[in-house]
Each structure stands twice: as structure tokens, then as C-alpha cells.
Design a protein around this motif. Structure first.
Motif, PDB file in Angstrom:
ATOM      1  N   VAL A  75      55.451 -18.748  -1.994  1.00 15.40           N
ATOM      2  CA  VAL A  75      54.203 -19.438  -1.656  1.00 15.40           C
ATOM      3  C   VAL A  75      53.605 -20.023  -2.939  1.00 15.40           C
ATOM      4  N   ARG A  76      53.306 -21.314  -2.931  1.00 13.98           N
ATOM      5  CA  ARG A  76      52.730 -21.946  -4.112  1.00 13.98           C
ATOM      6  C   ARG A  76      51.303 -21.449  -4.343  1.00 13.98           C
ATOM      7  N   GLY A  77      50.993 -21.209  -5.602  1.00 13.82           N
ATOM      8  CA  GLY A  77      49.660 -20.704  -5.929  1.00 13.82           C
ATOM      9  C   GLY A  77      49.481 -19.239  -5.567  1.00 13.82           C
ATOM     10  N   SER A  78      50.589 -18.494  -5.568  1.00 11.54           N
ATOM     11  CA  SER A  78      50.532 -17.092  -5.133  1.00 11.54           C
ATOM     12  C   SER A  78      49.504 -16.287  -5.917  1.00 11.54           C
ATOM     13  N   MET A  79      49.501 -16.449  -7.240  1.00 13.73           N
ATOM     14  CA  MET A  79      48.606 -15.631  -8.065  1.00 13.73           C
ATOM     15  C   MET A  79      47.146 -15.971  -7.818  1.00 13.73           C
ATOM     16  N   LEU A  80      46.839 -17.249  -7.738  1.00 18.32           N
ATOM     17  CA  LEU A  80      45.461 -17.665  -7.500  1.00 18.32           C
ATOM     18  C   LEU A  80      44.984 -17.188  -6.128  1.00 18.32           C
ATOM     19  N   ILE A  81      45.830 -17.370  -5.122  1.00 18.59           N
ATOM     20  CA  ILE A  81      45.488 -16.903  -3.772  1.00 18.59           C
ATOM     21  C   ILE A  81      45.262 -15.388  -3.781  1.00 18.59           C
ATOM     22  N   GLY A  82      46.138 -14.697  -4.498  1.00 26.17           N
ATOM     23  CA  GLY A  82      46.037 -13.241  -4.572  1.00 26.17           C
ATOM     24  C   GLY A  82      44.763 -12.781  -5.261  1.00 26.17           C
ATOM     25  N   ILE A  83      44.403 -13.429  -6.362  1.00 24.67           N
ATOM     26  CA  ILE A  83      43.188 -13.061  -7.098  1.00 24.67           C
ATOM     27  C   ILE A  83      41.951 -13.278  -6.226  1.00 24.67           C
ATOM     28  N   LEU A  84      41.884 -14.439  -5.572  1.00 26.09           N
ATOM     29  CA  LEU A  84      40.721 -14.745  -4.732  1.00 26.09           C
ATOM     30  C   LEU A  84      40.631 -13.814  -3.527  1.00 26.09           C
TER      31      LEU A  84
ATOM     32  N   ASN B 160      38.346  -6.648 -12.453  1.00 24.43           N
ATOM     33  CA  ASN B 160      39.627  -6.400 -13.114  1.00 24.43           C
ATOM     34  C   ASN B 160      40.716  -6.089 -12.101  1.00 24.43           C
ATOM     35  N   ALA B 161      40.331  -5.453 -11.010  1.00 24.23           N
ATOM     36  CA  ALA B 161      41.311  -5.089  -9.975  1.00 24.23           C
ATOM     37  C   ALA B 161      41.949  -6.315  -9.340  1.00 24.23           C
ATOM     38  N   ALA B 162      41.311  -7.487  -9.478  1.00 23.40           N
ATOM     39  CA  ALA B 162      41.875  -8.718  -8.911  1.00 23.40           C
ATOM     40  C   ALA B 162      42.771  -9.449  -9.898  1.00 23.40           C
ATOM     41  N   THR B 163      42.431  -9.414 -11.184  1.00 25.07           N
ATOM     42  CA  THR B 163      43.224 -10.148 -12.188  1.00 25.07           C
ATOM     43  C   THR B 163      44.365  -9.302 -12.761  1.00 25.07           C
ATOM     44  N   ALA B 164      44.181  -7.984 -12.810  1.00 18.96           N
ATOM     45  CA  ALA B 164      45.196  -7.110 -13.384  1.00 18.96           C
ATOM     46  C   ALA B 164      46.556  -7.213 -12.691  1.00 18.96           C
ATOM     47  N   PRO B 165      46.621  -7.258 -11.341  1.00 22.77           N
ATOM     48  CA  PRO B 165      47.935  -7.385 -10.688  1.00 22.77           C
ATOM     49  C   PRO B 165      48.696  -8.636 -11.121  1.00 22.77           C
ATOM     50  N   ALA B 166      47.978  -9.734 -11.363  1.00 22.33           N
ATOM     51  CA  ALA B 166      48.639 -10.956 -11.813  1.00 22.33           C
ATOM     52  C   ALA B 166      49.289 -10.741 -13.172  1.00 22.33           C
ATOM     53  N   LEU B 167      48.614 -10.010 -14.052  1.00 31.90           N
ATOM     54  CA  LEU B 167      49.175  -9.744 -15.379  1.00 31.90           C
ATOM     55  C   LEU B 167      50.425  -8.864 -15.282  1.00 31.90           C
TER      56      LEU B 167
ATOM     57  N   ILE C 128      50.193 -10.181  -3.945  1.00 35.25           N
ATOM     58  CA  ILE C 128      50.733 -11.263  -4.777  1.00 35.25           C
ATOM     59  C   ILE C 128      52.257 -11.209  -4.789  1.00 35.25           C
ATOM     60  N   ALA C 129      52.810 -10.004  -4.878  1.00 32.52           N
ATOM     61  CA  ALA C 129      54.266  -9.848  -4.868  1.00 32.52           C
ATOM     62  C   ALA C 129      54.869 -10.393  -3.573  1.00 32.52           C
ATOM     63  N   ALA C 130      54.215 -10.102  -2.453  1.00 27.20           N
ATOM     64  CA  ALA C 130      54.707 -10.591  -1.159  1.00 27.20           C
ATOM     65  C   ALA C 130      54.662 -12.119  -1.106  1.00 27.20           C
TER      66      ALA C 130
END
Length: 456
Positions: A212-221, A367-374, A204-206
Motif C-alpha cells: 500500500v502506497r504511503g503505508s507509514m504515513l497512513i499508519g502514523i495517522l 511517540n507510539a505513532a512514530t516509533a513503529p515507523a522507525l 504499518i507492517a500489514a
């Protein structure tokens, strides 16, 4: 039509960005659909009934926030308040859960009264600039702590002495270890879930670094899909992404308002009111500030409407059969993804309603997918620290206490309380008491009184 209704162009956003932001917010707080039933079921409530109340309450009230206020803020049963409801009120005090819901309903009516009389709005207006920015930063650190814990990157280890262990066992797992019995440390990096979270954080950071638009959503998925490949996410046998919700087993209108009044639960009602008051104020101020909704005079347009929706949500949730519905700090994830209007909230609310039919699919997101966004949202919210005048001790210390007390006491309300007390005290000591809005003196007295007489 959407552009005109939600003022998308005026806030430099568009439909696609808002939709992505709404889905992002939902994914970071979808855990409440499973955590809330787990907590409230310990108080004797049916899990399915709580799930229905959680999804419907969060969905409808969040949509109201989007349509009537045009704020990108989502609401759902509050963590902490649900634990207080279940473990302290129902289990600890032996109050029937129907009566406890009645206490929640009454606290909501108090909020509506405070909002209609503009007392809550006055609290926000009287807040000094340094504390407003400190609230935003503090919430950022609070979100970071949540993310670090959920990811496993941060670990809390217990080393209990026998007397403490005996007390906790006797209280069915509910107790407070001594200060030296808890150790905060780095999690086990060899653990697959932790490694997955680290990947999600880097990925997500990258994406965000590349704009990149929608970085967090793309990262979570992407992290979820990788989690399936790694075996972290288990797809159950006979898995179907769609499930028809069971409405036959619900807790609609089962609250006991007269029971709450007859049992003399004013202390409980005040506690619900106090914590919700400052939690909501912190979330609204922090998130709205990050979303750029503050005008040039430092005021928040439609803050009264936002507080009225929030107040309505408290009582509405109790009617459905769940504890206090409140503004969610995870809303900042949607703001971090570009959400600036109520369309973000509407999308998030619709996702909660749809989740009733897709709970098996939502349950796959780890949780491992949503936690990085937080964690990344926490970094984004640190920006406000630049606006605090650290050369003036009467401004910096209250701001500092506001910031650090939120993550380290795991409470937005505690952080705001610390700042509200210290700010007028230091101003008075230095002969600058006139710089303080009169409402802050009243708040400081109420905060001190609450912790002296009503501290659990």
C-alpha cells in the motif's frame, strides 16, 4: 516542471510518492520541535526562542538540501550534540550559552573549509565498500533502538546503588550509572502506550506487506486517531490546531564568537566538529545508499554539495540560536516510504516552517505513532548486510564493529570510528595494507588521538 527539476522519472518516483515521503520524514522527526527547546532551556535559553530557531533552521536548511542537492535528506538540530552543548559545555563547564553558540558557529566554518577543499568528499571516497554497507545496516539498528525506546517496547530500568544516586542528584540528574545498574528489558505490554505502538507496528507492517502506497504515513495517522480514542493522546481544553508564533522573543544573532575564541574552547570546537563529521558522513552514506543514489563506481553524485549544505547549516543554526544542525537519520523513514529525490526534503522543510503555526496539532502525534515507523525503517536498512563479505575476517570484523557500536553506544560516530580503526589495522597485520586508501590511515590516527586526548 517538478519532474524535470527533481528528475522524478529518472529515479522511478512521482510527486505523490515524494510528498508522502516528505510528510513521513517530518512526522518521524517532529519531536525535535519539542525536545530541543526542552534540552536547551536547561542551559538557560528561552524555550520559545529555541523553538523558533529549531523550526526555521530545520525548515530552510532541509529545503536547501532538496533544491541544491536533490537528496531526500532532512536536517535539524542534532540529538546528542544538543545534550553535549547544554549539559557538558554550558552547565558542566560554566560556559555562557552565547559563547557556546559561538563555538558551534566556528565548527561550522571548519566544516565549510573541509568541504570546499574536498577533504570530506575524500573521506567518503576512501571508505571501503564493506564499511559503507555496514554504516547503512548500523544506522538501521540505531533507528530501531530509537523506535523501541520511544515506543516503550524496550525498557531501560535503573537499579542505582546509593553512591551513584548521590552523584547523579548532585549533578542535577546528569551522570553515568555503573554497568550493572542498567538493565535492558521488555517494556510493560499492558501499558496502553505500548499496546498502541504494537498496534501501529502491526498495522504499518500489514500495509507494507500489501504494498500500500504511503503505508507509514497512513499508519502514523491511524495510530494517532486510535490513540485519541484510547485516551493515550489527550486533547487539551480549548484546543486550537493553529497558533501564531511569537517572534518577539528570539535568540537571533546572540552568539558570541570572540568569546569562544578568547575562552580557548578549541577542545569543545573539535568535539563538535569530530562528532558532526562522522555522524553526517554516516547519515549521508547510509541514506543515500538506501535511496539508490550510488553510481556503478560506488560514488555519490553531488555528495560535495550535500556536505556544503550540511556545513552551512551548522553555522546558520547558531546564528538563529540553536545547537548544531545536522543531517537526520530519520530521513530514512521518508526513503522507506518511497522518497528518492530532493522533493521529499522540500516537503519536509515546508512542514517544519508550517509547524510554527500548527505546533498544537503536531504535538498531538504521540511517540507510539512514530516509533513503529522507525522500527520498520530499521528492518528495511538491514538489506545491505548481504553485501558484506563475512568470509574475509579483515572485512567482516570492522563491518561488524561498525554495525553494533552504533546502537549499543548510541552514536553513529562511535560505530564509524570503530570500523575506521579496525579496518586498516587488520589489513596491515595480514600484509594487505595496500588495499587501504591512504586517507583511512590518517583517519584512524585522528580517531585514536581523539579518544585518548579529548574523551570527555
Amino acid at each position: 516542471m517538478l519532474d524535470k527539476f527533481f528528475a522524478l522519472s529518472a529515479r522511478n518516483t512521482d510527486v505523490k510518492t515524494e510528498v508522502v515521503a516528505g510528510i513521513t520524514t517530518f512526522m518521524t522527526m517532529a519531536y525535535i520541535l519539542f525536545v530541543n527547546p526542552s534540552i536547551l532551556s536547561s542551559a538557560g535559553m528561552d524555550k520559545n526562542a529555541v523553538l523558533l530557531a529549531t523550526a526555521i533552521g530545520a525548515g530552510l536548511v532541509t529545503i536547501m538540501m532538496g533544491v541544491f542537492v536533490n537528496y531526500p535528506i532532512a536536517l535539524a538540530p542534532g540529538m546528542g550534540l544538543n545534550a553535549f552543548y547544554a549539559f557538558t559545555v554550558v552547565i558542566g563547564m560554566g560556559v555562557p550559552w552565547q559563547v557556546a553558540l559561538g563555538a558551534v558557529f566556528i565548527s561550522g566554518l571548519i566544516f565549510i573549509l573541509l568541504t570546499v577543499t574536498q577533504v570530506r568528499q575524500l573521506l567518503v571516497e576512501g571508505m571501503p565498500f564493506s564499511l559503507k554497507h555496514a554504516i547503512t545496516v548500523g544506522i538501521g539498528l540505531f533507528i530501531t533502538i530509537i523506535g523501541l525506546k520511544l515506543s516503550g517496547i524496550m525498557s531501560i530500568r535503573l537499579s542505582l546503588i546509593p553512591p551513584t544516586l548521590e552523584k547523579i542528584v548532585a549533578a542535577h540528574g546528569n551522570g553515568t550509572p555503573l554497568s550493572f545498574e542498567t538493565i535492558i528489558e521488555l517494556g510493560a505490554l499492558a501499558n496502553k502506550e505500548v499496546l498502541l505502538a504494537v498496534f501501529g507496528l502491526l498495522f504499518i507492517a500489514a500495509l507494507m506487506a500489501r504494498n500500500v502506497r504511503g503505508s507509514m504515513l497512513i499508519g502514523i495517522l491511524t495510530t494517532t486517531v486510535l490513540g485519541i480514542a484510547m485516551g493515550v493522546v489527550q486533547i487539551p481544553a480549548g484546543f486550537s490546531p493553529v497558533a501564531i508564533p511569537d517572534f518577539s522573543n528570539n535568540a537571533f544573532f546572540e552568539l558570541d564568537i570572540m568569546g569562544a575564541l578568547n575562552m580557548g574552547l578549541m577542545t569543545i570546537i573539535f568535539t563538535f566538529t569530530f562528532v558532526e563529521l562522522f555522524d553526517t558522513m554516516g547519515t549521508l552514506v547510509g541514506t543515500a545508499t538506501k535511496a539508490g543514489l550510488v553510481d556503478k563506481n560506488g560514488k555519490f553524485p553531488r555528495i560535495g554539495r550535500a556536505m556544503l549544505v550540511d556545513a552551512f547549516g551548522v553555522s546558520f543554526g547558531s546564528l538563529l540560536g540553536t545547537s548544531t544542525i545536522t543531517a537526520y537519520v530519520e530521513s530514512a523513514a521518508g526513503v522507506g516510504a518511497g522518497g528518492r529525490t530532493g522533493l521529499t526534503a522540500v516537503v519536509c522543510g515546508l512542514m517544519f516552517l508550517l509547524a510554527l503555526f500548527f505546533t498544537p496539532l503536531a504535538a498531538l502525534i504521540p511517540n507510539a505513532a512514530t516509533a513503529p515507523a522507525l522500527i520498520i525503517v530499521g528492518a528495511l536498512m538491514m538489506e545491505g548486510v548481504r553485501n558484506i563479505d563475512f568470509s574475509d575476517f579483515t572485512e567482516s570484523l570492522p563491518a561488524f564493529l561498525t554495525i553494533v557500536m552504533m546502537p549499543f553506544t548510541y552514536s553513529i560516530a562511535n560505530g564509524i570510528s570503530a570500523g575506521l580503526v579496525m579496518y586498516p589495522v587488520l589489513k596491515l597485520i595480514t600484509g594487505r595494507g595496500r588495499e587501504v586508501h591512504w586517507i583511512l590511515y590518517i583517519l584512524a590516527i585522528l580517531v585514536v588521538a581523539r579518544f585518548i586526548f579529548l574523551n570527555e
